[in-house]
Motif scaffolding. Structure first.
Motif, PDB file in Angstrom:
ATOM      1  N   MET A   1       0.809  -1.223   0.000  1.00 21.23           N
ATOM      2  CA  MET A   1       0.000   0.000   0.000  1.00 21.23           C
ATOM      3  C   MET A   1       0.847   1.281   0.000  1.00 21.23           C
ATOM      4  N   GLU A   2       2.134   1.174  -0.337  1.00 19.54           N
ATOM      5  CA  GLU A   2       3.012   2.352  -0.340  1.00 19.54           C
ATOM      6  C   GLU A   2       3.258   2.896  -1.744  1.00 19.54           C
ATOM      7  N   HIS A   3       2.854   2.170  -2.758  1.00 21.64           N
ATOM      8  CA  HIS A   3       3.146   2.569  -4.135  1.00 21.64           C
ATOM      9  C   HIS A   3       1.874   2.532  -4.981  1.00 21.64           C
ATOM     10  N   GLY A   4       1.963   3.158  -6.137  1.00 26.27           N
ATOM     11  CA  GLY A   4       0.845   3.115  -7.069  1.00 26.27           C
ATOM     12  C   GLY A   4       0.528   4.473  -7.655  1.00 26.27           C
TER      13      GLY A   4
ATOM     14  N   ARG B   1      -3.365   0.948  -5.983  1.00 29.59           N
ATOM     15  CA  ARG B   1      -2.212   0.749  -5.101  1.00 29.59           C
ATOM     16  C   ARG B   1      -1.529  -0.525  -5.586  1.00 29.59           C
TER      17      ARG B   1
ATOM     18  N   ASP C   1      -3.470  -4.983  -7.786  1.00 27.88           N
ATOM     19  CA  ASP C   1      -4.007  -3.971  -6.873  1.00 27.88           C
ATOM     20  C   ASP C   1      -3.840  -4.439  -5.431  1.00 27.88           C
ATOM     21  N   ASP C   2      -3.207  -3.611  -4.603  1.00 22.55           N
ATOM     22  CA  ASP C   2      -3.033  -3.944  -3.184  1.00 22.55           C
ATOM     23  C   ASP C   2      -4.294  -3.679  -2.372  1.00 22.55           C
ATOM     24  N   ASP C   3      -5.126  -2.773  -2.854  1.00 23.39           N
ATOM     25  CA  ASP C   3      -6.336  -2.400  -2.111  1.00 23.39           C
ATOM     26  C   ASP C   3      -7.470  -3.383  -2.401  1.00 23.39           C
TER      27      ASP C   3
END
Length: 296
Positions: A38-41, A46, A136-138
């Motif tokens: 959740m730190e990039h995107g 994300r 997608d991390d989210d």
């Protein structure tokens, strides 16, 4: 007997040690994959990778970033294009910078894009679709791949169903009540002209079956526009408004010259024609009592 117990104890201790080692290894791998979560995107997703577009060979954070840059009205028309997402074969890890195009070293066969980086092992997206090449991390969006649409949707597969005639997914609340319009979402929003089928903004299905962005629908309401931009049918319950029209018309008698004037009208709501008395404010449909009418 005691000797056997000692041997058994040693074996059990060895097995326990192996389990501890395996557990530590598992935790280590998990920690490696979780780095940068959740730190990039970009503004759309994300994720811990970027993509190389197969159409123009340029690098972007995601397909939407590509389309915003390459399909903009400011771009020369002959150079505008959408990215073929399903054809993406190269992704770049944001943590180690490795660009992976997975090819088997034994047989040379090109492999599918993977969820984890082949160099540092990081998971490039908690949600991964190998068909759409979507990372997608989210995962709070509850992404799922719809085989009928051929793309990934959000909101949870349990909350949506695919209508073959409409060619899109609708809320399960509309399963037995929605008006089917062929290829309902395969066109531009009638207000902002964004292509609805691949839009990331929430979409509303109107009572007539046509589709529109919810934000655009709210904007129409703010400007006192209550009819579908495509077919002119009422998109809200207008019964209270029609009652006010009745009172206003009753309080506004027409001049004697126009009191007996008759006109033919077409109702946008029910599609019936009527021969009614002319009034400057509006004409009422004799069939459904709507004032959403026009002279013919």
């Amino acid at each position: 007997m005691r000797e056997n117990c000692t041997i058994c104890h040693q074996m059990q201790s060895g097995m326990h040690g192996e389990k501890l080692d395996q557990s530590k290894e598992h935790v280590k791998i998990k920690d490696l994959r979780e780095r940068g979560y959740m730190e990039h995107g970009c503004q759309h997703y994300r994720r811990r990778c970027r993509i190389r577009a197969p159409c123009c060979n340029e690098i972007f954070h995601c397909c939407h970033c590509h389309n915003e840059a390459k399909d903009d009205i400011r771009i020369v028309p002959k150079l505008r294009h959408d990215i073929p997402c399903h054809q993406i074969k190269q992704v770049i890890c944001l943590l180690c910078g490795t660009e992976q195009e997975v090819i088997c070293s034994l047989c040379g066969t090109e492999q599918e894009v993977q969820q984890n980086c082949i160099n540092c092992g990081v998971c490039m997206g908690k949600y991964f679709c190998g068909i759409c090449k979507l990372f997608d991390d989210d995962v709070s969006k509850k992404q799922y791949h719809c085989g009928g649409c051929g793309i990934c949707r959000t909101g949870g597969s349990e909350n949506y169903f695919h209508c073959d005639k409409c060619g899109c997914c609708h809320s399960t609340l509309l399963k037995n009540s929605h008006a089917c319009v062929e290829k309902a979402m395969h066109h531009d929003c009638p207000v902002c002209f964004e292509y609805l089928f691949k839009s990331m903004h929430e979409i509303a299905v109107l009572p007539c079956g046509h589709t529109i962005h919810i934000n655009c629908l709210n904007e129409m309401r703010q400007h006192l526009q209550y009819a579908c931009p495509l077919c002119s049918k009422s998109v809200f319950d207008m019964s209270k408004v029609w009652e006010k029209f009745d009172l206003e018309i009753a309080a506004t008698p027409m001049p004697e010259l126009y009191q007996n004037k008759m006109v033919w009208i077409l109702c946008n709501d029910c599609g019936r024609t009527s021969n009614v008395k002319y009034h400057l404010i509006a004409q009422k449909c004799l069939n459904c009592k709507s004032y959403n009418t026009r002279q013919t």
